[in-house]
Design an enzyme around this catalytic site. Structure first.
Site, PDB file in Angstrom:
ATOM      1  N   GLU A   1      -7.071   4.820   7.793  1.00  0.00           N
ATOM      2  CA  GLU A   1      -6.788   6.242   7.567  1.00  0.00           C
ATOM      3  C   GLU A   1      -7.989   6.924   6.922  1.00  0.00           C
ATOM      4  O   GLU A   1      -8.312   8.075   7.231  1.00  0.00           O
ATOM      5  CB  GLU A   1      -5.518   6.385   6.701  1.00  0.00           C
TER       6      GLU A   1
ATOM      7  N   GLU B   1      -5.814  -5.015  10.423  1.00  0.00           N
ATOM      8  CA  GLU B   1      -4.830  -3.962  10.682  1.00  0.00           C
ATOM      9  C   GLU B   1      -5.210  -3.238  11.965  1.00  0.00           C
ATOM     10  O   GLU B   1      -6.022  -2.283  11.929  1.00  0.00           O
ATOM     11  CB  GLU B   1      -4.811  -2.955   9.528  1.00  0.00           C
TER      12      GLU B   1
ATOM     13  N   LYS C   1       0.234   4.205  -0.415  1.00  0.00           N
ATOM     14  CA  LYS C   1      -0.426   5.388   0.179  1.00  0.00           C
ATOM     15  C   LYS C   1      -0.172   6.629  -0.693  1.00  0.00           C
ATOM     16  O   LYS C   1      -0.067   6.510  -1.917  1.00  0.00           O
ATOM     17  CB  LYS C   1       0.038   5.588   1.627  1.00  0.00           C
TER      18      LYS C   1
ATOM     19  N   HIS D   1      -9.660   1.406   4.561  1.00  0.00           N
ATOM     20  CA  HIS D   1      -8.424   1.594   5.325  1.00  0.00           C
ATOM     21  C   HIS D   1      -8.701   2.514   6.515  1.00  0.00           C
ATOM     22  O   HIS D   1      -9.463   3.482   6.397  1.00  0.00           O
ATOM     23  CB  HIS D   1      -7.333   2.181   4.426  1.00  0.00           C
TER      24      HIS D   1
ATOM     25  N   ASN E   1       0.872  -1.177   0.000  1.00  0.00           N
ATOM     26  CA  ASN E   1       0.000   0.000   0.000  1.00  0.00           C
ATOM     27  C   ASN E   1       0.905   1.222   0.000  1.00  0.00           C
ATOM     28  O   ASN E   1       1.443   1.601   1.039  1.00  0.00           O
ATOM     29  CB  ASN E   1      -0.892  -0.049   1.252  1.00  0.00           C
TER      30      ASN E   1
ATOM     31  N   GLY F   1       1.862   2.167  11.055  1.00  0.00           N
ATOM     32  CA  GLY F   1       2.827   3.262  11.007  1.00  0.00           C
ATOM     33  C   GLY F   1       3.467   3.593  12.349  1.00  0.00           C
ATOM     34  O   GLY F   1       4.138   4.606  12.494  1.00  0.00           O
TER      35      GLY F   1
ATOM     36  N   GLY G   1       2.537  -1.080   4.459  1.00  0.00           N
ATOM     37  CA  GLY G   1       2.492   0.349   4.139  1.00  0.00           C
ATOM     38  C   GLY G   1       3.898   0.922   3.984  1.00  0.00           C
ATOM     39  O   GLY G   1       4.528   0.792   2.940  1.00  0.00           O
ATOM     40  N   GLY G   2       4.397   1.529   5.048  1.00  0.00           N
ATOM     41  CA  GLY G   2       5.685   2.229   5.003  1.00  0.00           C
ATOM     42  C   GLY G   2       6.812   1.432   4.359  1.00  0.00           C
ATOM     43  O   GLY G   2       7.559   1.955   3.528  1.00  0.00           O
TER      44      GLY G   2
ATOM     45  N   SER H   1       2.929  -2.055  10.695  1.00  0.00           N
ATOM     46  CA  SER H   1       4.351  -2.042  11.065  1.00  0.00           C
ATOM     47  C   SER H   1       5.103  -3.314  10.671  1.00  0.00           C
ATOM     48  O   SER H   1       5.995  -3.768  11.400  1.00  0.00           O
ATOM     49  CB  SER H   1       4.520  -1.748  12.562  1.00  0.00           C
TER      50      SER H   1
HETATM   51  P1  PGA Z   1       2.380   0.321   7.873  1.00  0.00           P
HETATM   52  O1  PGA Z   1       0.924   0.528   7.213  1.00  0.00           O
HETATM   53  O2  PGA Z   1       2.954  -0.927   7.276  1.00  0.00           O
HETATM   54  O3  PGA Z   1       3.132   1.561   7.505  1.00  0.00           O
HETATM   55  O4  PGA Z   1       2.166   0.198   9.352  1.00  0.00           O
HETATM   56  C1  PGA Z   1       0.116  -0.554   6.926  1.00  0.00           C
HETATM   57  C2  PGA Z   1      -1.125  -0.041   6.252  1.00  0.00           C
HETATM   58  O5  PGA Z   1      -1.566   1.059   6.614  1.00  0.00           O
HETATM   59  O6  PGA Z   1      -1.695  -0.697   5.371  1.00  0.00           O
END
Ligand code: PGA
Length: 259
Positions: free
Chosen positions: A96, A166, A9, A94, A7, A172, A233-234, A212
């Site tokens: 967010e 998640e 983002k 998601h 992802n 994050g 994500g990150g 994470s």
């Molecule tokens: P992260 O994000 O791996 O940066 O924690 C995961 C996500 O939001 O899908």
């Protein structure tokens, strides 16, 4: 099978997305036991990334979708528009978007239905906040989110669907759930799915963990049978980290083959 979804983002523009897609293909080159890999760039980069991943092992995913097909919905992107671009997967709900962009359980349901109606594989995100976990409500929250997201969903034989667990506090933050806690929640989600999607066939529905994940911790999650893959994500926009995650998935898959 194990599925790794990146992802990206709003972290990369078109040029960086293209470079990243090229890097992912390089990381997979010459490898035999590949996981399913899905790259989810921002909308604006989808068509350029498609040119890179077309006819490769990497599938194209979007980060959101609107539920109507066409019309006066300024700024929105429909499932039909996504399939036209070669998109096969789409992230919905998601956290967010739930926290900052007005996404609700009901809109997640509409988006899930729209995605499936157009042959897209939805990746439905669910998960509790830290306060909800501390209050002992994690399972209740996930159950509510999932029950509404899957309202009226009936899988056709060719459909696929993922649920991504998640935990909001893990996204994050640098602090993932423990693999044991993730496994426990995945078991719970799978028991709910057996109930909510009784028509599902083997391999049609998968449950991913996200929050994470990095190159170092990925293996500890992927080796668990209950965990069908990861939503990253990150670390998905850092090529060295993402390559390590892909390598961890390949290690697990090779281990399974040699057993
Ligand atoms: P992260 O994000 O791996 O940066 O924690 C995961 C996500 O939001 O899908």
């Amino acid at each position: 099978m194990k599925t790794i979804v990146g992802n990206w983002k709003m972290n990369v523009g078109t040029r960086e997305s293209v470079a990243l897609a090229r890097g992912v293909l390089l990381a997979l080159r010459g490898k035999r036991t590949l996981p399913e890999v899905v790259a989810c760039p921002p909308f604006v980069a989808l068509s350029e990334v498609r040119k890179i991943v077309a006819r490769s092992h990497v599938a194209l995913g979007a980060q959101d979708v609107f539920w109507e097909e066409t019309g006066a919905f300024t700024g929105e992107v429909s499932a039909r528009m996504l399939t036209e671009l070669g998109t096969t997967h789409v992230i919905v709900g998601h956290s967010e978007r739930r926290a900052q962009l007005g996404e609700t359980d009901e809109t997640v349901n509409k988006k899930t239905l729209a995605a499936l109606a157009h042959g897209l594989t939805p990746i439905i995100c669910v998960g509790e906040t830290a306060a909800e976990r501390e209050a002992g409500e994690a399972e209740a929250v996930v159950k509510r989110e999932l029950r509404t997201a899957l309202h009226h969903v009936k899988l056709k034989p060719k459909d696929r669907l993922f649920v991504a667990y998640e935990p909001v506090w893990a996204i994050g933050s640098g602090t993932p759930a423990t693999p044991a806690d993730a496994v426990a929640m995945h078991r719970f989600i799978k028991s709910l799915l057996a109930d909510f999607l009784p028509q599902q066939k083997d391999g049609q529905v998968g449950v991913l963990y996200g929050g994470s994940i990095d190159g170092k911790n990925a293996y500890a999650f992927l080796r668990e049978n209950e965990i069908d893959g990861l939503l990253v994500g990150g670390a998905s926009v850092k090529l060295n980290e993402f390559s390590d995650i892909l390598a961890a998935a390949m290690d697990v898959l090779e281990g399974q083959l040699s057993r």
